[in-house]
Design an enzyme around this catalytic site. Sequence first.
Site, PDB file in Angstrom:
ATOM      1  N   LYS A   1       0.819  -1.217   0.000  1.00 41.01           N
ATOM      2  CA  LYS A   1       0.000   0.000   0.000  1.00 41.01           C
ATOM      3  C   LYS A   1       0.851   1.264   0.000  1.00 41.01           C
ATOM      4  O   LYS A   1       0.355   2.346  -0.323  1.00 41.01           O
ATOM      5  CB  LYS A   1      -0.960   0.008   1.195  1.00 41.01           C
ATOM      6  CG  LYS A   1      -0.325   0.145   2.558  1.00 41.01           C
ATOM      7  CD  LYS A   1      -1.388   0.075   3.650  1.00 41.01           C
ATOM      8  CE  LYS A   1      -0.791   0.174   5.036  1.00 41.01           C
ATOM      9  NZ  LYS A   1      -0.164   1.465   5.335  1.00 41.01           N
ATOM     10  N   ASP A   2       2.148   1.144   0.352  1.00 39.62           N
ATOM     11  CA  ASP A   2       3.046   2.307   0.349  1.00 39.62           C
ATOM     12  C   ASP A   2       3.737   2.512  -0.994  1.00 39.62           C
ATOM     13  O   ASP A   2       4.391   3.538  -1.205  1.00 39.62           O
ATOM     14  CB  ASP A   2       4.130   2.150   1.417  1.00 39.62           C
ATOM     15  CG  ASP A   2       3.580   2.164   2.826  1.00 39.62           C
ATOM     16  OD1 ASP A   2       2.538   2.798   3.048  1.00 39.62           O
ATOM     17  OD2 ASP A   2       4.195   1.521   3.713  1.00 39.62           O
TER      18      ASP A   2
ATOM     19  N   THR B   1      -5.651   9.329  13.166  1.00 40.74           N
ATOM     20  CA  THR B   1      -5.156   8.750  11.915  1.00 40.74           C
ATOM     21  C   THR B   1      -4.582   9.877  11.067  1.00 40.74           C
ATOM     22  O   THR B   1      -5.087  11.000  11.101  1.00 40.74           O
ATOM     23  CB  THR B   1      -6.244   8.014  11.113  1.00 40.74           C
ATOM     24  OG1 THR B   1      -5.673   7.534   9.886  1.00 40.74           O
ATOM     25  CG2 THR B   1      -7.404   8.932  10.775  1.00 40.74           C
TER      26      THR B   1
ATOM     27  N   SER C   1      -4.066   9.161   7.730  1.00 42.87           N
ATOM     28  CA  SER C   1      -4.437   8.726   6.384  1.00 42.87           C
ATOM     29  C   SER C   1      -5.660   9.502   5.923  1.00 42.87           C
ATOM     30  O   SER C   1      -6.718   9.459   6.567  1.00 42.87           O
ATOM     31  CB  SER C   1      -4.741   7.226   6.392  1.00 42.87           C
ATOM     32  OG  SER C   1      -5.582   6.871   5.316  1.00 42.87           O
ATOM     33  N   LEU C   2      -5.545  10.216   4.790  1.00 43.06           N
ATOM     34  CA  LEU C   2      -6.691  10.953   4.264  1.00 43.06           C
ATOM     35  C   LEU C   2      -7.854  10.017   3.953  1.00 43.06           C
ATOM     36  O   LEU C   2      -9.026  10.394   4.111  1.00 43.06           O
ATOM     37  CB  LEU C   2      -6.294  11.725   3.003  1.00 43.06           C
ATOM     38  CG  LEU C   2      -5.297  12.871   3.183  1.00 43.06           C
ATOM     39  CD1 LEU C   2      -5.054  13.550   1.843  1.00 43.06           C
ATOM     40  CD2 LEU C   2      -5.805  13.876   4.208  1.00 43.06           C
ATOM     41  N   ARG C   3      -7.555   8.827   3.495  1.00 43.21           N
ATOM     42  CA  ARG C   3      -8.607   7.843   3.190  1.00 43.21           C
ATOM     43  C   ARG C   3      -9.400   7.510   4.452  1.00 43.21           C
ATOM     44  O   ARG C   3     -10.644   7.461   4.431  1.00 43.21           O
ATOM     45  CB  ARG C   3      -7.952   6.579   2.604  1.00 43.21           C
ATOM     46  CG  ARG C   3      -8.891   5.389   2.426  1.00 43.21           C
ATOM     47  CD  ARG C   3      -8.098   4.156   1.984  1.00 43.21           C
ATOM     48  NE  ARG C   3      -6.958   3.905   2.871  1.00 43.21           N
ATOM     49  CZ  ARG C   3      -7.056   3.281   4.034  1.00 43.21           C
ATOM     50  NH1 ARG C   3      -8.220   2.823   4.453  1.00 43.21           N
ATOM     51  NH2 ARG C   3      -5.982   3.071   4.777  1.00 43.21           N
ATOM     52  N   ARG C   4      -8.699   7.283   5.553  1.00 45.09           N
ATOM     53  CA  ARG C   4      -9.386   6.972   6.809  1.00 45.09           C
ATOM     54  C   ARG C   4     -10.113   8.199   7.356  1.00 45.09           C
ATOM     55  O   ARG C   4     -11.246   8.093   7.834  1.00 45.09           O
ATOM     56  CB  ARG C   4      -8.383   6.444   7.834  1.00 45.09           C
ATOM     57  CG  ARG C   4      -7.849   5.061   7.513  1.00 45.09           C
ATOM     58  CD  ARG C   4      -6.711   4.658   8.436  1.00 45.09           C
ATOM     59  NE  ARG C   4      -6.259   3.292   8.169  1.00 45.09           N
ATOM     60  CZ  ARG C   4      -5.012   2.878   8.327  1.00 45.09           C
ATOM     61  NH1 ARG C   4      -4.072   3.725   8.741  1.00 45.09           N
ATOM     62  NH2 ARG C   4      -4.683   1.631   8.066  1.00 45.09           N
TER      63      ARG C   4
ATOM     64  N   ARG D   1       0.836   9.942  13.884  1.00 46.10           N
ATOM     65  CA  ARG D   1       1.966   9.333  13.178  1.00 46.10           C
ATOM     66  C   ARG D   1       2.744   8.450  14.155  1.00 46.10           C
ATOM     67  O   ARG D   1       2.465   8.395  15.332  1.00 46.10           O
ATOM     68  CB  ARG D   1       2.895  10.421  12.614  1.00 46.10           C
ATOM     69  CG  ARG D   1       2.348  11.232  11.452  1.00 46.10           C
ATOM     70  CD  ARG D   1       2.365  10.503  10.118  1.00 46.10           C
ATOM     71  NE  ARG D   1       3.630   9.873   9.828  1.00 46.10           N
ATOM     72  CZ  ARG D   1       4.691  10.493   9.293  1.00 46.10           C
ATOM     73  NH1 ARG D   1       4.608  11.776   8.999  1.00 46.10           N
ATOM     74  NH2 ARG D   1       5.800   9.841   9.034  1.00 46.10           N
ATOM     75  N   GLY D   2       3.758   7.799  13.634  1.00 43.33           N
ATOM     76  CA  GLY D   2       4.592   6.917  14.445  1.00 43.33           C
ATOM     77  C   GLY D   2       4.443   5.487  13.996  1.00 43.33           C
ATOM     78  O   GLY D   2       3.547   5.144  13.218  1.00 43.33           O
ATOM     79  N   ASN D   3       5.341   4.613  14.471  1.00 44.77           N
ATOM     80  CA  ASN D   3       5.238   3.216  14.081  1.00 44.77           C
ATOM     81  C   ASN D   3       4.035   2.575  14.777  1.00 44.77           C
ATOM     82  O   ASN D   3       3.393   3.175  15.640  1.00 44.77           O
ATOM     83  CB  ASN D   3       6.544   2.457  14.370  1.00 44.77           C
ATOM     84  CG  ASN D   3       6.921   2.482  15.839  1.00 44.77           C
ATOM     85  OD1 ASN D   3       6.064   2.418  16.717  1.00 44.77           O
ATOM     86  ND2 ASN D   3       8.208   2.567  16.117  1.00 44.77           N
TER      87      ASN D   3
ATOM     88  N   THR E   1       3.886   2.356  18.638  1.00 51.12           N
ATOM     89  CA  THR E   1       3.776   3.698  19.218  1.00 51.12           C
ATOM     90  C   THR E   1       2.357   4.220  19.122  1.00 51.12           C
ATOM     91  O   THR E   1       1.814   4.784  20.086  1.00 51.12           O
ATOM     92  CB  THR E   1       4.738   4.670  18.513  1.00 51.12           C
ATOM     93  OG1 THR E   1       6.082   4.225  18.724  1.00 51.12           O
ATOM     94  CG2 THR E   1       4.594   6.083  19.044  1.00 51.12           C
ATOM     95  N   ARG E   2       1.720   4.041  17.973  1.00 51.38           N
ATOM     96  CA  ARG E   2       0.347   4.514  17.806  1.00 51.38           C
ATOM     97  C   ARG E   2      -0.609   3.784  18.752  1.00 51.38           C
ATOM     98  O   ARG E   2      -1.494   4.396  19.354  1.00 51.38           O
ATOM     99  CB  ARG E   2      -0.098   4.359  16.349  1.00 51.38           C
ATOM    100  CG  ARG E   2       0.440   5.444  15.439  1.00 51.38           C
ATOM    101  CD  ARG E   2      -0.040   5.251  14.010  1.00 51.38           C
ATOM    102  NE  ARG E   2       0.790   4.287  13.299  1.00 51.38           N
ATOM    103  CZ  ARG E   2       0.441   3.689  12.157  1.00 51.38           C
ATOM    104  NH1 ARG E   2      -0.738   3.929  11.628  1.00 51.38           N
ATOM    105  NH2 ARG E   2       1.263   2.852  11.568  1.00 51.38           N
TER     106      ARG E   2
ATOM    107  N   CYS F   1      -0.506   7.254  -3.114  1.00 47.80           N
ATOM    108  CA  CYS F   1      -0.726   6.429  -1.930  1.00 47.80           C
ATOM    109  C   CYS F   1      -1.447   7.183  -0.815  1.00 47.80           C
ATOM    110  O   CYS F   1      -2.021   6.567   0.077  1.00 47.80           O
ATOM    111  CB  CYS F   1       0.615   5.902  -1.410  1.00 47.80           C
ATOM    112  SG  CYS F   1       1.497   4.861  -2.592  1.00 47.80           S
TER     113      CYS F   1
END
Length: 308
Positions: A80-81, A126, A128-131, A148-150, A153-154, A243
């Site tokens: 997806k990236d 989130t 992500s613009l999609r979310r 953001r973050g891994n 972390t999230r 993406c």
Amino acid sequence: MSGAVKLGTRGSALALWQAEWVRAALARHRIAAELVVIATRGDAEVDRPLHQLEGKGFFTHEIEEALLDGRIDVAVHSLKDLPTELADGLALGVVPERGNAAEALVTRDNGITSVAGLAAGATVGTSSLRRVAQIRHLRPDLAVVPLRGNVPTRVQKVKEGRDGLDAALLAAAGLERLELADRIAARLDPLEVMPAPGQGALGLEVRADDQTVRARLAPLEHAPSARAVAAERSLLAALGGGCQAPVAAYVGPRAPGPGSRLYGRVTALDGAVQLTASADIDERDPVAAGVAVADLLQAQGASRLLGR
């Protein structure tokens, strides 16, 4: 080629898990491989949502450069990236068997099992613009904030209620791969919150002319997964979205009867308008389904929602 296959990967916990999975899968076919960790811009610039960064390929560009330079033999990506238009000289070599494509809801409090179950005015994280767009469409009362973050972390930020967070949306596959499935409050119906094109799948990128590496990766190819993501990525490419665009796609079973169906979605960033379309997939030409669904969405006004 002689020697171990060099697998290029980001250094996050999820990226390393994915690259190690590829290494182990190759080892089962008696093919030696080693990991090469490469830092990317997306890992370094974590202070802003991705859509505010200039350019594309935030998690892939530096790894692709290493592939072109010959420092690695394979780039291991979360599909997806990976942009739909690859750099000259590169190709998507193999798509292994896909993981869970669905979205997952992670919540601070226990007992919530759906987006509908979140309290009025709850804060959802989130970047992500999609979310963002789909959550605003489902629940305009919710406050959606950047996160953001891994992956670990999230999840931790939500569980601690940091910055007032009540919940977050993440890819179910990433949580499952990192043994964080117990933190999932709900796996969302893909037709409720539709995932990103290619979500849950890995993409093994190679130099287009490197037939030796392609041959060594061939045992990892999973044809049904490859067909599904080809249809989804074709939809994204036909809409001209990157993406980070609010474009969603999902391949599910065709009902009634055998076969698969591609669903595509474009949602206005404020959530006010949401367009969804679908088409059956011809296994001999999955890309055609992506083009067909893109045409249906365009006919409904998708270009206007995407700002073009």
